[in-house]
Design a protein around this motif. Structure first.
Motif, PDB file in Angstrom:
ATOM      1  N   ILE A  50     -10.132   1.547 -10.147  1.00  0.00           N
ATOM      2  CA  ILE A  50     -10.145   3.007 -10.137  1.00  0.00           C
ATOM      3  C   ILE A  50      -9.179   3.596 -10.905  1.00  0.00           C
ATOM      4  O   ILE A  50      -9.279   5.068 -10.968  1.00  0.00           O
ATOM      5  CB  ILE A  50     -10.298   3.360  -8.572  1.00  0.00           C
ATOM      6  N   GLY A  51      -8.165   2.961 -11.615  1.00  0.00           N
ATOM      7  CA  GLY A  51      -7.441   3.777 -12.361  1.00  0.00           C
ATOM      8  C   GLY A  51      -6.172   4.276 -11.567  1.00  0.00           C
ATOM      9  O   GLY A  51      -5.514   5.217 -12.008  1.00  0.00           O
ATOM     10  N   CYS A  52      -5.899   3.819 -10.480  1.00  0.00           N
ATOM     11  CA  CYS A  52      -4.916   4.373  -9.494  1.00  0.00           C
ATOM     12  C   CYS A  52      -3.554   4.149  -9.911  1.00  0.00           C
ATOM     13  O   CYS A  52      -2.539   4.553  -9.520  1.00  0.00           O
ATOM     14  CB  CYS A  52      -5.016   3.801  -8.221  1.00  0.00           C
ATOM     15  N   ASN A  53      -3.276   3.007 -11.023  1.00  0.00           N
ATOM     16  CA  ASN A  53      -2.137   2.437 -11.445  1.00  0.00           C
ATOM     17  C   ASN A  53      -1.095   1.819 -10.465  1.00  0.00           C
ATOM     18  O   ASN A  53      -0.004   1.903 -10.570  1.00  0.00           O
ATOM     19  CB  ASN A  53      -1.178   3.916 -12.052  1.00  0.00           C
ATOM     20  N   PHE A  90     -11.558   2.017 -17.256  1.00  0.00           N
ATOM     21  CA  PHE A  90     -10.370   1.519 -17.209  1.00  0.00           C
ATOM     22  C   PHE A  90     -10.131  -0.105 -17.910  1.00  0.00           C
ATOM     23  O   PHE A  90     -10.778  -0.789 -17.566  1.00  0.00           O
ATOM     24  CB  PHE A  90      -9.648   1.508 -15.918  1.00  0.00           C
ATOM     25  N   THR A 177      -8.501  -2.497  -4.816  1.00  0.00           N
ATOM     26  CA  THR A 177      -9.774  -2.632  -4.936  1.00  0.00           C
ATOM     27  C   THR A 177     -10.161  -3.958  -5.198  1.00  0.00           C
ATOM     28  O   THR A 177     -11.162  -4.474  -5.385  1.00  0.00           O
ATOM     29  CB  THR A 177     -10.432  -1.744  -5.861  1.00  0.00           C
TER      30      THR A 177
END
Lengths: 226, 154
Positions: A50-53, A90, A177
């Protein structure tokens, strides 16, 4: 007398031939380290990312990576599609832990090495002189000079930190995730191997012959439906 | 002549200073919205602060929450920004989108694009306090913010 000279020549020739062939066989054995039966690899399921880093932040914290540089980044492309149904892709950008690692080949001091027991490409900071050869050689552009130690640095699957404590690499532990799966390629029971068998995966720049060990499940969105 | 010049410069300086301070005062002032008739009862909710409270925007409570109508009786047509009520999400977000354009939101922060019409603006943003917590996130806080919703069982 003549006999002994012939014997001497024969024996000498055999010895020379033996000595010259021996290191070749030794080299071949080194190409395929088969100790401990461990070969670590990582799978990034881009369809779950989800690209949350969170991985980037966890890596920074666990491995004490200073601000301004990073061992790991998530590259975002997009947006694709039309508002309000847009999405991004991503992909993970970090050391690929090549089996045939250009950084190791070019390192003049032996600071860059492949750990034979785990297959991890690592850096011995005590040996590194900061000549930047490895940074120029790496086709994935993942190496950098650590501003604190002034030596080459990069992802080592937390070899010096989490792995030593029997934990998974920091990024894998942090992923909310479960998009990252770390495991032993030689263990047929591992989740990693199961996932690799069940999904089509991709590795970057395979044509270079570097034999990278970061596997990627590409996001289904944007793919052609057959 | 030189004295005249000096006086002129002085007066211009004083004038501009007063103008600047007045403009600054205007931008900071939140008097208008906090003297709204709603505040007669809603004092207990605290003051309206932050960017949306400034007089320059000329907003009242009803600009976002709708006209009083039946309120405080129920049912009424007041807009309440929350994920926990039955007002449709699209209707809630449409209020914000009357001023904030979706394309601009997406440009300033990519996560707007993927959450459009899926998440309430108010699930992340707060307009009443002095600062919106989303505006001062560190990298770490930001990823924790994502994990509030996106997390799977281990």
């Amino acid at each position: 007398m003549e006999n002994s000279r012939r014997h001497f020549l024969k024996n000498t020739c055999a010895l020379v031939a033996g000595v010259s062939v021996y290191p070749l066989s030794g080299n071949n054995a080194e190409m395929e380290p088969e100790i401990n039966n461990i070969k670590y690899a990582l799978l990034h399921d881009e369809s779950k990312c989800i690209g949350c880093n969170a991985c980037v932040e966890a890596c920074r914290e666990v491995n004490h990576v200073p601000e301004g540089v990073t061992r790991l980044s998530i590259e975002k492309t997009g947006p694709f599609g039309e508002y309000p149904n847009q999405y991004y892709h991503f992909s993970r950008h970090s050391c690929e832990h090549c089996e045939n690692a250009p950084c190791v080949t070019v390192c003049p001091t032996g600071a860059a090495f492949i750990d034979k027991e785990t297959g991890i490409v690592a850096v011995n900071a005590d040996r590194c002189v900061g000549c930047l050869y490895c940074i120029a050689a790496c086709p994935y552009e993942v190496r950098f000079i650590n501003p604190v130690t002034k030596t080459a640095d990069k992802c080592d699957f937390c070899r010096e930190t989490n792995l030593k404590e029997g934990k998974q690499p920091a990024c894998v532990e942090a992923c909310p995730t479960k998009a990252l799966v770390f495991g032993n390629l030689k263990d047929p029971e591992s989740e990693l191997v199961a996932r690799l068998k069940a999904n089509p995966t991709e590795r970057y720049k395979q044509s270079l012959g570097t034999r990278p060990k970061i596997f990627r499940i590409k996001a289904r969105q944007g793919e052609i439906i057959l | 002549m030189s004295r005249n010049n000096w006086l002129l410069m002085l007066s211009v300086g004083v004038l501009s200073l007063t103008l600047i301070s007045q403009a600054a005062h205007c931008a900071d002032s939140t008097e208008q919205i906090n003297n709204d008739s709603c505040m007669k009862c809603h004092k207990r909710n605290g003051k309206m602060q932050g960017h949306h409270a400034q007089d320059g925007l000329n907003l009242s409570c009803s600009s976002c929450h709708g006209e009083k109508g039946n309120h405080p009786k129920k049912p009424n047509n007041l807009m309440v920004f929350s994920a926990d009520n039955e007002i449709p999400l699209i209707a809630q977000n449409a209020v914000c989108l009357t001023c904030h354009r979706a394309t601009n939101l997406g440009k300033s922060e990519w996560t707007h694009n993927v959450h459009a019409q899926k998440v309430n603006c108010s699930s992340c943003h707060q307009l009443h306090p002095q600062t919106d917590p989303m505006m001062t996130l560190t990298a770490k806080q930001r990823s924790i913010e994502c994990q509030r919703c996106h997390s799977v069982q281990r």
